[in-house]
Design a protein around this motif. Sequence first.
Motif, PDB file in Angstrom:
ATOM      1  N   GLU A  51       0.820  -1.212   0.000  1.00  0.00           N
ATOM      2  CA  GLU A  51       0.000   0.000   0.000  1.00  0.00           C
ATOM      3  C   GLU A  51       0.857   1.266   0.000  1.00  0.00           C
ATOM      4  OE1 GLU A  51      -3.027   0.239  -0.517  1.00  0.00           O
ATOM      5  OE2 GLU A  51      -4.056  -1.581   0.126  1.00  0.00           O
ATOM      6  N   ALA A  52       2.020   1.216  -0.629  1.00  0.00           N
ATOM      7  CA  ALA A  52       2.896   2.391  -0.644  1.00  0.00           C
ATOM      8  C   ALA A  52       2.207   3.611  -1.243  1.00  0.00           C
ATOM      9  CB  ALA A  52       4.180   2.077  -1.417  1.00  0.00           C
ATOM     10  N   ALA A  53       1.338   3.400  -2.202  1.00  0.00           N
ATOM     11  CA  ALA A  53       0.657   4.521  -2.848  1.00  0.00           C
ATOM     12  C   ALA A  53      -0.430   5.138  -1.974  1.00  0.00           C
ATOM     13  CB  ALA A  53       0.052   4.064  -4.178  1.00  0.00           C
ATOM     14  N   ASN A  54      -0.855   4.414  -0.940  1.00  0.00           N
ATOM     15  CA  ASN A  54      -1.989   4.857  -0.128  1.00  0.00           C
ATOM     16  C   ASN A  54      -1.656   5.186   1.318  1.00  0.00           C
ATOM     17  OD1 ASN A  54      -4.460   4.851  -1.715  1.00  0.00           O
ATOM     18  ND2 ASN A  54      -4.147   2.655  -1.960  1.00  0.00           N
ATOM     19  N   ILE A  55      -0.679   4.511   1.886  1.00  0.00           N
ATOM     20  CA  ILE A  55      -0.545   4.517   3.338  1.00  0.00           C
ATOM     21  C   ILE A  55      -0.196   5.897   3.903  1.00  0.00           C
ATOM     22  CG2 ILE A  55       1.893   3.840   3.411  1.00  0.00           C
ATOM     23  CD1 ILE A  55      -1.001   2.611   5.698  1.00  0.00           C
ATOM     24  N   GLY A  56       0.580   6.686   3.179  1.00  0.00           N
ATOM     25  CA  GLY A  56       0.933   8.009   3.675  1.00  0.00           C
ATOM     26  C   GLY A  56      -0.282   8.893   3.844  1.00  0.00           C
ATOM     27  N   ALA A  57      -1.136   8.947   2.838  1.00  0.00           N
ATOM     28  CA  ALA A  57      -2.347   9.756   2.917  1.00  0.00           C
ATOM     29  C   ALA A  57      -3.292   9.233   3.991  1.00  0.00           C
ATOM     30  CB  ALA A  57      -3.046   9.782   1.562  1.00  0.00           C
ATOM     31  N   ALA A  58      -3.377   7.893   4.135  1.00  0.00           N
ATOM     32  CA  ALA A  58      -4.218   7.312   5.178  1.00  0.00           C
ATOM     33  C   ALA A  58      -3.749   7.733   6.563  1.00  0.00           C
ATOM     34  CB  ALA A  58      -4.231   5.789   5.060  1.00  0.00           C
ATOM     35  N   LEU A  59      -2.429   7.729   6.786  1.00  0.00           N
ATOM     36  CA  LEU A  59      -1.885   8.128   8.083  1.00  0.00           C
ATOM     37  C   LEU A  59      -2.064   9.618   8.326  1.00  0.00           C
ATOM     38  CD1 LEU A  59       1.361   5.961   8.163  1.00  0.00           C
ATOM     39  CD2 LEU A  59      -0.675   5.687   9.592  1.00  0.00           C
ATOM     40  N   ASP A  60      -1.886  10.428   7.308  1.00  0.00           N
ATOM     41  CA  ASP A  60      -2.110  11.873   7.472  1.00  0.00           C
ATOM     42  C   ASP A  60      -3.529  12.141   7.970  1.00  0.00           C
ATOM     43  OD1 ASP A  60       0.438  12.627   6.648  1.00  0.00           O
ATOM     44  OD2 ASP A  60      -0.150  12.807   4.543  1.00  0.00           O
ATOM     45  N   CYS A  61      -4.494  11.481   7.374  1.00  0.00           N
ATOM     46  CA  CYS A  61      -5.892  11.688   7.774  1.00  0.00           C
ATOM     47  C   CYS A  61      -6.150  11.142   9.176  1.00  0.00           C
ATOM     48  CB  CYS A  61      -6.823  11.022   6.766  1.00  0.00           C
ATOM     49  SG  CYS A  61      -6.830  11.814   5.133  1.00  0.00           S
ATOM     50  N   THR A  83       5.884   0.125   1.711  1.00  0.00           N
ATOM     51  CA  THR A  83       4.869   0.378   2.736  1.00  0.00           C
ATOM     52  C   THR A  83       5.485   0.514   4.122  1.00  0.00           C
ATOM     53  OG1 THR A  83       3.139  -0.776   1.496  1.00  0.00           O
ATOM     54  CG2 THR A  83       2.811  -0.544   3.861  1.00  0.00           C
ATOM     55  N   ALA A  84       6.298  -0.453   4.523  1.00  0.00           N
ATOM     56  CA  ALA A  84       6.867  -0.452   5.875  1.00  0.00           C
ATOM     57  C   ALA A  84       7.762   0.764   6.099  1.00  0.00           C
ATOM     58  CB  ALA A  84       7.639  -1.739   6.123  1.00  0.00           C
ATOM     59  N   GLU A  85       8.567   1.119   5.119  1.00  0.00           N
ATOM     60  CA  GLU A  85       9.471   2.257   5.267  1.00  0.00           C
ATOM     61  C   GLU A  85       8.698   3.549   5.472  1.00  0.00           C
ATOM     62  OE1 GLU A  85       9.734  -0.140   3.097  1.00  0.00           O
ATOM     63  OE2 GLU A  85      11.705  -1.010   3.494  1.00  0.00           O
ATOM     64  N   ILE A  86       7.610   3.705   4.753  1.00  0.00           N
ATOM     65  CA  ILE A  86       6.791   4.911   4.900  1.00  0.00           C
ATOM     66  C   ILE A  86       6.209   4.986   6.303  1.00  0.00           C
ATOM     67  CG2 ILE A  86       4.684   6.055   4.111  1.00  0.00           C
ATOM     68  CD1 ILE A  86       5.281   4.841   1.315  1.00  0.00           C
ATOM     69  N   VAL A  87       5.688   3.874   6.803  1.00  0.00           N
ATOM     70  CA  VAL A  87       5.103   3.872   8.147  1.00  0.00           C
ATOM     71  C   VAL A  87       6.168   4.150   9.200  1.00  0.00           C
ATOM     72  CG1 VAL A  87       3.781   2.542   9.837  1.00  0.00           C
ATOM     73  CG2 VAL A  87       3.280   2.300   7.394  1.00  0.00           C
ATOM     74  N   ARG A  88       7.347   3.594   9.024  1.00  0.00           N
ATOM     75  CA  ARG A  88       8.440   3.856   9.978  1.00  0.00           C
ATOM     76  C   ARG A  88       8.762   5.343  10.055  1.00  0.00           C
ATOM     77  NH1 ARG A  88      10.910  -0.720   7.422  1.00  0.00           N
ATOM     78  NH2 ARG A  88      10.671  -2.581   8.709  1.00  0.00           N
ATOM     79  N   THR A  89       8.709   6.016   8.930  1.00  0.00           N
ATOM     80  CA  THR A  89       8.967   7.452   8.922  1.00  0.00           C
ATOM     81  C   THR A  89       7.943   8.197   9.766  1.00  0.00           C
ATOM     82  OG1 THR A  89       9.939   7.314   6.705  1.00  0.00           O
ATOM     83  CG2 THR A  89       9.199   9.479   7.443  1.00  0.00           C
ATOM     84  N   TYR A  90       6.686   7.823   9.632  1.00  0.00           N
ATOM     85  CA  TYR A  90       5.632   8.455  10.431  1.00  0.00           C
ATOM     86  C   TYR A  90       5.800   8.112  11.913  1.00  0.00           C
ATOM     87  CZ  TYR A  90       2.807  10.178   6.542  1.00  0.00           C
ATOM     88  OH  TYR A  90       2.344  10.890   5.451  1.00  0.00           O
ATOM     89  N   ARG A  96       2.081   8.234  18.284  1.00  0.00           N
ATOM     90  CA  ARG A  96       0.769   7.590  18.147  1.00  0.00           C
ATOM     91  C   ARG A  96       0.766   6.517  17.066  1.00  0.00           C
ATOM     92  NH1 ARG A  96      -3.096  12.513  17.031  1.00  0.00           N
ATOM     93  NH2 ARG A  96      -1.230  13.148  15.850  1.00  0.00           N
ATOM     94  N   VAL A  97       1.786   6.509  16.232  1.00  0.00           N
ATOM     95  CA  VAL A  97       1.850   5.557  15.114  1.00  0.00           C
ATOM     96  C   VAL A  97       2.766   4.401  15.474  1.00  0.00           C
ATOM     97  CG1 VAL A  97       2.452   5.234  12.688  1.00  0.00           C
ATOM     98  CG2 VAL A  97       1.426   7.401  13.448  1.00  0.00           C
ATOM     99  N   ARG A  98       2.287   3.181  15.220  1.00  0.00           N
ATOM    100  CA  ARG A  98       3.116   1.990  15.414  1.00  0.00           C
ATOM    101  C   ARG A  98       3.066   1.128  14.159  1.00  0.00           C
ATOM    102  NH1 ARG A  98       1.460  -1.612  20.145  1.00  0.00           N
ATOM    103  NH2 ARG A  98      -0.522  -0.465  20.273  1.00  0.00           N
ATOM    104  N   LEU A  99       4.182   0.502  13.850  1.00  0.00           N
ATOM    105  CA  LEU A  99       4.260  -0.447  12.741  1.00  0.00           C
ATOM    106  C   LEU A  99       4.457  -1.843  13.290  1.00  0.00           C
ATOM    107  CD1 LEU A  99       4.591  -1.209   9.700  1.00  0.00           C
ATOM    108  CD2 LEU A  99       7.047  -0.791  10.020  1.00  0.00           C
TER     109      LEU A  99
END
Length: 369
Positions: A51-61, A83-90, A96-99
């Motif tokens: 979900e690399a194309a989606n996960i960043g926007a999902a987390l922003d919201c 996907t995992a790398e993007i979530v780690r950045t957040y 509040r964010v966990r991977l």
Amino acid sequence: MTVTIIGLVLLALAAFPAILALMNLAVLRSTQRRHPDGETLVSILIPARNEAANIGAALDCALASMGVPVEIIVMDDGSTDSTAEIVRTYAARDPRVRLLTAPPLEDGWTGKVHACHHLAQAARGTHFLFTDADVRLAPQAAAALAGHAQASDAKLVSAVPRQVMTTLGEMLIVPTINVLLLGYLPMGFMRLSRDPGLGAACGQLILVEAEAYRETGGHGSIRALIHDGIQLARLFRRKGFMTDLVPGERLASCRMYGSFGEAWVGFAKNAHEGMATPVGLPIWTILLLGGHVLPFALLPFVPTVPILLAAFLSLSTRAIVTVSTRENPLSIPLHPFTILVGLAIQWSVLLGIGTARRAGWKGRLYPVG
């Protein structure tokens, strides 16, 4: 005489969803917004596979949530993209964010259900909000769903996000969700009865009370199934808990699919747990063909008043549903074709034609049984 009888039958089949849709919209619009109590924590749980194309926007919201404290847990389920790398950045910049990394898929489990099960085990909230990576939560969504659950004593509350559609293929298939839900589920009775047959939910947006979820066994109790929306709602009702639906077009949005082919496969994967049964599908075919397709097909050849009224009611119902749920109005003229394509998907699954022989999630395939 025969033409008159046929016309009256089609008019009745078109009138039923028209009347029920108006009643259901009145029920939904009467739903009051409630604030959650001060002890509430909503765990926003997102299963993610490529979900690399989606996960960043999902987390922003999700991080923009207001009105209730939230934690956000993403389950990376065997992704081969970033996907995992993007979530780690957040996660590095917001606690509040966990991977989490999903364990290997166990025998007898389907992929998304397996990921959701492990997400729930890691969650700390009083309520779990299961959502997809392609869903964009509105800031008030988590608070509104949790507040309604507490005020209504519903242990599961779901909503259909506003369905974003831009291509012809999407507009031919995706609108069936709200047409069927609003036109054929009596929501007034649903709110009065715990009958499992009245259980309905949208897997894109489901909030459950944590304790009730654990008591029912949650996703572990439906481990071999795919359509977690319907199956969780029915599970909760079988265990004696109330479930509910609320308007979702202002709580979230979702673009499910990007093409006709993606939409066909996506709807086919859930069909065998919904309409595509040997007993149910013939009945649905009569209801949907008679109420939404035959009036338009017969009108040029038999322009009688009942058939004209049936076509008018069918298209009016679709227009009201589309406007009320904030879907793309360009899809309204496609209505009879939408119903035809929807039935074709269901019959292809029931008859085991082509790709409908197997269902799946994000590249994992399972036999359709």
